[in-house]
Scaffold this active site. Structure first.
Site, short mmCIF file in Angstrom:
data_model
loop_
_atom_site.label_atom_id
_atom_site.label_comp_id
_atom_site.label_asym_id
_atom_site.label_seq_id
_atom_site.Cartn_x
_atom_site.Cartn_y
_atom_site.Cartn_z
N ASN A 120 -47.66 138.03 -35.50
CA ASN A 120 -48.25 139.09 -36.34
C ASN A 120 -49.68 139.47 -35.96
OD1 ASN A 120 -46.63 137.04 -38.49
ND2 ASN A 120 -45.81 139.08 -38.15
N VAL A 127 -54.18 142.90 -36.56
CA VAL A 127 -53.43 142.06 -37.50
C VAL A 127 -52.37 142.89 -38.21
CG1 VAL A 127 -53.63 140.56 -39.53
CG2 VAL A 127 -55.52 140.68 -37.88
N CYS A 128 -51.15 142.37 -38.24
CA CYS A 128 -50.06 143.04 -38.94
C CYS A 128 -49.90 142.37 -40.31
CB CYS A 128 -48.77 142.93 -38.13
SG CYS A 128 -47.41 143.81 -38.90
N LEU A 129 -50.55 142.94 -41.31
CA LEU A 129 -50.47 142.43 -42.67
C LEU A 129 -50.31 143.65 -43.57
CD1 LEU A 129 -50.72 139.85 -44.46
CD2 LEU A 129 -53.17 140.31 -44.58
#
Length: 199
Positions: A120, A127-129
């Site tokens: 992620n 950042v993949c959030l």
């Protein structure tokens, strides 16, 4: 006719109140400057909200916040996360936060400054959030984001990847994924990519 007179009177009243407020604000600034205080910089709504968020932080022991630019620049800070469980146990990961003056109506920009092998987080630190993107809402705060980042390390998610290669390994071969994470955190190569030591 009666309604128009009411609206006109109300608008005049509001205009007078705004002018009075501005005069009072100017008097307060002049008084502070006359008392030898430094001229006060007016804080944006984002700064005011960020002050509140920081004063109410309730972080796990494995997370810490620092202000490299000092207390005069609270809108840019760093958070270090040291997971105490999971694949990334024992590593230290540093994130930079850039908070907009319109916060909380816009999510902070968050980058991972530590190069990490993670499904992620890509190699550029993006950042993949979901709460930093489409699921952001003004009721969320810095505390929520830090817990979200911490959660990425305790439970990486291969279903929403930025590093597709790492995600595929996590999905298909968790033992190999664990071995790759250990190698990367110890300062080594995973495939053609070198990762500096972070344990």
């Amino acid at each position: 006719m009666e309604m128009n007179r009411f609206t006109l009177n109300f608008n005049i009243y509001v205009g007078v109140m705004i002018r009075l407020f501005k005069v009072k604000e100017k008097q307060r600034e002049l008084a502070e400057n006359a008392n030898g205080g430094a001229p006060t910089k007016k804080q944006s709504p984002g700064e005011l909200r960020l002050h509140k968020d920081i004063s109410e932080l309730n972080l796990p022991k494995s997370c810490a916040i620092t202000f490299p630019n000092g207390k005069d620049n609270l809108m840019n800070f760093e958070v270090s996360i040291r997971p105490d469980e999971g694949y990334y146990f024992g590593g230290t990961f540093l994130f930079s936060f850039q908070v907009s003056p319109v916060y909380p109506h816009e999510a902070p920009k968050v980058k991972c400054k530590t190069k990490v092998y993670h499904p992620n987080i890509d190699l550029e630190g993006n950042v993949c959030l979901n709460i930093l993107r489409e699921d952001w809402k003004p009721v969320l705060n810095i505390n929520t984001i830090i817990y979200g980042l911490y959660h990425l390390f305790t439970e990486p998610n291969y279903e929403d990847p930025l590093n597709h290669e790492a995600a595929a390994v996590l999905r298909d071969n968790p033992k190999m994924f664990e071995s790759n994470v250990r190698r990367a955190m110890s300062g080594g190569y995973v495939g053609q990519t070198f990762f500096p030591r972070c344990v």
